[in-house]
Motif scaffolding. Sequence first.
Motif, PDB file in Angstrom:
ATOM      1  N   ILE A 105     -36.586 -97.453  20.874  1.00 46.13           N
ATOM      2  CA  ILE A 105     -36.083 -96.537  19.723  1.00 46.13           C
ATOM      3  C   ILE A 105     -35.427 -97.626  18.531  1.00 46.13           C
ATOM      4  O   ILE A 105     -34.555 -98.327  18.809  1.00 46.13           O
ATOM      5  N   PRO A 106     -35.873 -97.583  17.313  1.00 48.12           N
ATOM      6  CA  PRO A 106     -35.296 -98.149  16.265  1.00 48.12           C
ATOM      7  C   PRO A 106     -33.663 -97.936  16.191  1.00 48.12           C
ATOM      8  O   PRO A 106     -33.087 -97.006  16.411  1.00 48.12           O
ATOM      9  N   LYS A 107     -33.152 -99.036  15.386  1.00 49.72           N
ATOM     10  CA  LYS A 107     -31.772 -98.889  15.265  1.00 49.72           C
ATOM     11  C   LYS A 107     -31.245 -98.488  13.853  1.00 49.72           C
ATOM     12  O   LYS A 107     -30.378 -97.705  13.467  1.00 49.72           O
ATOM     13  N   TYR A 108     -32.297 -98.792  13.123  1.00 44.06           N
ATOM     14  CA  TYR A 108     -32.325 -98.724  11.466  1.00 44.06           C
ATOM     15  C   TYR A 108     -33.578 -98.111  11.028  1.00 44.06           C
ATOM     16  O   TYR A 108     -34.651 -98.224  11.629  1.00 44.06           O
ATOM     17  N   LYS A 109     -33.635 -97.406   9.758  1.00 49.83           N
ATOM     18  CA  LYS A 109     -34.540 -96.963   9.031  1.00 49.83           C
ATOM     19  C   LYS A 109     -34.607 -97.489   7.545  1.00 49.83           C
ATOM     20  O   LYS A 109     -33.368 -97.532   7.213  1.00 49.83           O
ATOM     21  N   LEU A 110     -35.521 -97.873   7.077  1.00 47.29           N
ATOM     22  CA  LEU A 110     -35.375 -98.471   5.667  1.00 47.29           C
ATOM     23  C   LEU A 110     -35.443 -96.917   4.846  1.00 47.29           C
ATOM     24  O   LEU A 110     -36.137 -96.143   5.012  1.00 47.29           O
ATOM     25  N   SER A 111     -34.300 -96.791   4.276  1.00 43.96           N
ATOM     26  CA  SER A 111     -33.973 -95.647   3.332  1.00 43.96           C
ATOM     27  C   SER A 111     -34.175 -95.837   1.733  1.00 43.96           C
ATOM     28  O   SER A 111     -34.241 -94.684   1.188  1.00 43.96           O
ATOM     29  N   LYS A 112     -34.332 -96.818   1.478  1.00 44.54           N
ATOM     30  CA  LYS A 112     -34.633 -97.123  -0.190  1.00 44.54           C
ATOM     31  C   LYS A 112     -35.144 -98.438  -0.397  1.00 44.54           C
ATOM     32  O   LYS A 112     -34.794 -99.418   0.249  1.00 44.54           O
ATOM     33  N   ALA A 113     -36.128 -98.474  -1.370  1.00 46.33           N
ATOM     34  CA  ALA A 113     -36.828 -99.838  -1.795  1.00 46.33           C
ATOM     35  C   ALA A 113     -37.161 -99.412  -3.181  1.00 46.33           C
ATOM     36  O   ALA A 113     -37.826 -98.783  -3.707  1.00 46.33           O
ATOM     37  N   ILE A 114     -36.256-100.280  -3.999  1.00 46.61           N
ATOM     38  CA  ILE A 114     -36.187-100.264  -5.559  1.00 46.61           C
ATOM     39  C   ILE A 114     -36.864-101.452  -6.144  1.00 46.61           C
ATOM     40  O   ILE A 114     -36.130-102.332  -6.259  1.00 46.61           O
ATOM     41  N   LEU A 115     -37.946-101.410  -6.642  1.00 44.57           N
ATOM     42  CA  LEU A 115     -38.298-102.772  -7.524  1.00 44.57           C
ATOM     43  C   LEU A 115     -38.151-102.627  -9.049  1.00 44.57           C
ATOM     44  O   LEU A 115     -38.237-101.349  -9.671  1.00 44.57           O
ATOM     45  N   LYS A 116     -37.304-103.509  -9.531  1.00 46.23           N
ATOM     46  CA  LYS A 116     -37.278-103.706 -11.034  1.00 46.23           C
ATOM     47  C   LYS A 116     -37.979-104.870 -11.717  1.00 46.23           C
ATOM     48  O   LYS A 116     -37.863-105.978 -10.991  1.00 46.23           O
ATOM     49  N   ILE A 117     -38.576-104.568 -12.637  1.00 44.53           N
ATOM     50  CA  ILE A 117     -39.460-105.419 -13.432  1.00 44.53           C
ATOM     51  C   ILE A 117     -39.263-105.254 -14.868  1.00 44.53           C
ATOM     52  O   ILE A 117     -39.568-104.151 -15.227  1.00 44.53           O
ATOM     53  N   GLY A 118     -38.592-106.175 -15.487  1.00 45.42           N
ATOM     54  CA  GLY A 118     -38.056-106.025 -16.799  1.00 45.42           C
ATOM     55  C   GLY A 118     -37.001-104.704 -16.997  1.00 45.42           C
ATOM     56  O   GLY A 118     -36.392-104.555 -16.069  1.00 45.42           O
TER      57      GLY A 118
END
Length: 157
Positions: free
Chosen positions: A67-80
């Motif tokens: 069972i996972p300990k964490y879950k990716l909750s957000k990924a925000i890419l900023k380009i310029g």
Amino acid sequence: MRTIILLIFFTIASKAQNNSVVIKLEENCSLELKREVFNPKEHKIDYDGKYVIGIDGAPLFGSDGEIPKYKLSKAILKIGDKTYNLQIDNMYNPWLGDDVNKRFFRIIHGSPNDHILKGQFSDGAGSYAAEWLIEWNSSIRDILTKDEIIIGSYFEK
């Protein structure tokens, strides 16, 4: 006594794992990743015998059968001056410890409005990779894989 309790509390809090990291990919480009503790009681866990193989009817990425300990909750890419909220469903245990290995992320520019972001995620056991296509004002994850050949190809020069 109160001072000792506060000192113990702040010592423990300072040892807590970092659940947010910012990766500077280039001068004008960064990726912010956030993870949250995974609560198995809120999900349907699929098993193959004693091993976890899926969550909520979808394949599991980021665990070697536990069972996972964490879950990716957000990924925000900023380009310029543009910001992209990246697709992150089914991505678990994105990194181990306090920091992400920044060498596992790479952005490729096709034109000013066409980019590909490649990343490898791992908690030390359940390694996987993702690729997002970024065009104009939108993005889509076009690859989510455990395939070692694909993962290796992401970082060949």
